[in-house]
Design a protein around this motif. Structure first.
Motif, PDB file in Angstrom:
ATOM      1  N   ASP A 101     -13.368  80.974  86.957  1.00 42.76           N
ATOM      2  CA  ASP A 101     -14.515  81.802  86.587  1.00 42.76           C
ATOM      3  C   ASP A 101     -15.453  82.011  87.765  1.00 42.76           C
ATOM      4  O   ASP A 101     -15.946  83.123  88.007  1.00 42.76           O
ATOM      5  CB  ASP A 101     -15.254  81.200  85.390  1.00 42.76           C
ATOM      6  N   SER A 102     -15.694  80.945  88.541  1.00 41.97           N
ATOM      7  CA  SER A 102     -16.578  81.069  89.704  1.00 41.97           C
ATOM      8  C   SER A 102     -15.978  81.994  90.758  1.00 41.97           C
ATOM      9  O   SER A 102     -16.669  82.850  91.326  1.00 41.97           O
ATOM     10  CB  SER A 102     -16.851  79.695  90.316  1.00 41.97           C
ATOM     11  N   THR A 154     -13.844  84.390  90.317  1.00 45.86           N
ATOM     12  CA  THR A 154     -13.874  85.768  89.817  1.00 45.86           C
ATOM     13  C   THR A 154     -15.255  86.377  89.999  1.00 45.86           C
ATOM     14  O   THR A 154     -15.400  87.526  90.448  1.00 45.86           O
ATOM     15  CB  THR A 154     -13.484  85.801  88.324  1.00 45.86           C
ATOM     16  N   TYR A 155     -16.281  85.600  89.674  1.00 45.96           N
ATOM     17  CA  TYR A 155     -17.651  86.091  89.806  1.00 45.96           C
ATOM     18  C   TYR A 155     -17.986  86.376  91.269  1.00 45.96           C
ATOM     19  O   TYR A 155     -18.611  87.394  91.600  1.00 45.96           O
ATOM     20  CB  TYR A 155     -18.609  85.058  89.207  1.00 45.96           C
ATOM     21  N   LYS A 183     -19.160  89.910  93.136  1.00 42.74           N
ATOM     22  CA  LYS A 183     -20.337  90.025  93.993  1.00 42.74           C
ATOM     23  C   LYS A 183     -19.966  90.643  95.337  1.00 42.74           C
ATOM     24  O   LYS A 183     -20.678  91.531  95.839  1.00 42.74           O
ATOM     25  CB  LYS A 183     -20.961  88.647  94.203  1.00 42.74           C
ATOM     26  N   GLN A 206     -22.799  79.168  94.463  1.00 40.47           N
ATOM     27  CA  GLN A 206     -22.224  79.412  93.145  1.00 40.47           C
ATOM     28  C   GLN A 206     -22.171  78.132  92.321  1.00 40.47           C
ATOM     29  O   GLN A 206     -21.648  77.110  92.772  1.00 40.47           O
ATOM     30  CB  GLN A 206     -20.804  79.989  93.295  1.00 40.47           C
ATOM     31  N   ILE A 215     -25.429  91.192  88.607  1.00 37.87           N
ATOM     32  CA  ILE A 215     -24.958  91.264  89.990  1.00 37.87           C
ATOM     33  C   ILE A 215     -25.750  92.286  90.799  1.00 37.87           C
ATOM     34  O   ILE A 215     -26.124  92.037  91.950  1.00 37.87           O
ATOM     35  CB  ILE A 215     -23.454  91.576  90.028  1.00 37.87           C
ATOM     36  N   THR A 267     -23.193  88.434  79.684  1.00 42.30           N
ATOM     37  CA  THR A 267     -24.084  87.567  80.455  1.00 42.30           C
ATOM     38  C   THR A 267     -24.071  86.068  80.219  1.00 42.30           C
ATOM     39  O   THR A 267     -23.059  85.497  79.982  1.00 42.30           O
ATOM     40  CB  THR A 267     -25.534  88.018  80.435  1.00 42.30           C
ATOM     41  N   THR A 268     -25.257  85.489  80.291  1.00 41.67           N
ATOM     42  CA  THR A 268     -25.459  84.054  80.365  1.00 41.67           C
ATOM     43  C   THR A 268     -25.888  83.463  79.036  1.00 41.67           C
ATOM     44  O   THR A 268     -26.215  84.178  78.132  1.00 41.67           O
ATOM     45  CB  THR A 268     -26.613  83.788  81.352  1.00 41.67           C
TER      46      THR A 268
END
Length: 340
Positions: free
Chosen positions: A54-55, A57-58, A62, A106, A285, A336-337
């Protein structure tokens, strides 16, 4: 459960993906202007520790957005086993690199790393996430200096409200969730726009009754489809910051993404609502990129681009971005979060 009161017309579906694309174009033009007029190329460094899917990919998302805008990217990829001392040394190196204007570490970091210590090590002048104590303090203070950067997801929520011409001043706003990442800063931003804000959380009693009073609801509590349609005041505006997996045998992957709001129920009552995915998520982002550009501007003494437009302005020291006309109300998706 009481019967849901519906509105007479379908709600506006707030197109976060479309707004993010518009902002991305604006930022690209700003980067071109900074290079032409000031020979300044904004730079963003992203520190990735380990191989979390997941990190990673994020981080790729970015980097892709930074490249599209024209922002210089610096990648620091470190193994899961990196020591805290070595990680802090990398952060300090980036603090001293004049080509880097924003630093993002991250999260989450491996268990043996003290996340708070690492985040504190980022120079406030390069705090791309806007999470430093000084930036948060300036965000919350009335009459003080403006923050150098604003937390990305909360800033994205405010941008969506403004670009859809939602009046905040004088309105009752309920924020579900009190995290440092979303709930607390979005409450401060709504207050700075002259909204009257109630923050609810896991210990709040009679949440449904409090939500029922709200003209604007920001849901960031991390509970799948927590907010029901009969909780809403007819015509309320709903910003759903949650992203949760819900089992769905009709999907190839066996689940689908939903927010903290029961979309089908709430869409029958709200005047405007963000979907999941496609609402708040794409904004996070692009607001990170905006922070990076603002930090670059600050590095040569230029004022930051604002977040809030003149329609909502009251506190002159915190004018936040000139807004375009609201996008047309077309259906899409949000993300989102979460937050407790």
């Amino acid at each position: 459960m009481t019967e849901t009161t519906t509105t007479s017309s379908p709600p506006i579906v707030i197109d976060g993906k479309g707004v993010a694309a518009t902002i991305q174009e604006e930022l690209q033009q700003e980067v071109e202007r900074l290079q032409k007029e000031h020979s300044l190329l904004p730079g963003l460094a992203v520190v990735l520790v380990g191989q979390r899917v997941d990190s990673a990919t994020y981080v790729r998302m970015k980097k892709k957005t930074a490249a599209a805008i024209g922002i210089h990217s610096v990648d620091v990829d470190l193994p899961e086993t990196v020591s805290q001392l070595d990680l802090l040394a990398h952060v300090e190196q980036l603090n001293n690199d004049p080509s880097v204007h924003g630093i993002l570490v991250q999260l989450p970091l491996p268990p043996h790393i003290d996340e708070a210590a690492v985040l504190k090590a980022i120079a406030v002048e390069k705090d791309a996430d806007g999470f430093s104590a000084l930036n948060i303090g300036n965000l919350c203070l009335r009459g003080g200096d403006p923050p150098l950067a604003v937390p990305c997801t909360p800033a994205g929520c405010i941008e969506l409200l403004q670009r859809y011409d939602v009046q905040i001043s004088g309105k009752d706003c309920v924020v579900l969730g009190r995290s440092n990442i979303v709930g607390m800063p979005v409450a401060a931003l709504l207050q700075s726009c002259n909204g009257t804000v109630t923050v609810c959380h896991s210990r709040t009693r009679n949440i449904a009754e409090k939500v029922k009073q709200a003209d604007i609801v920001v849901a960031a509590i991390g509970k799948t489809e927590f907010v029901r349609g009969d909780w809403l005041k007819p015509g309320a505006v709903v910003i759903d910051v949650g992203i949760n997996s819900k089992p769905d045998a009709t999907k190839k992957r066996g689940y689908r993404l939903v927010g903290d709001v029961h979309y089908d129920e709430c869409a029958k009552v709200a005047s405007a609502i963000t979907p999941v995915p496609g609402g708040v998520g794409p904004m996070t982002i692009v607001m990170l990129m905006k922070n990076t550009i603002n930090l670059a501007r600050n590095s040569i003494g230029l004022p930051r681009m604002p977040l809030r437009n003149s329609m909502h302005r009251n506190l002159s020291h915190r004018d936040f971005v000139s807004t375009l006309n609201p996008p047309s109300a077309t259906t899409t998706t949000t993300t989102t979060t979460t937050d407790k």
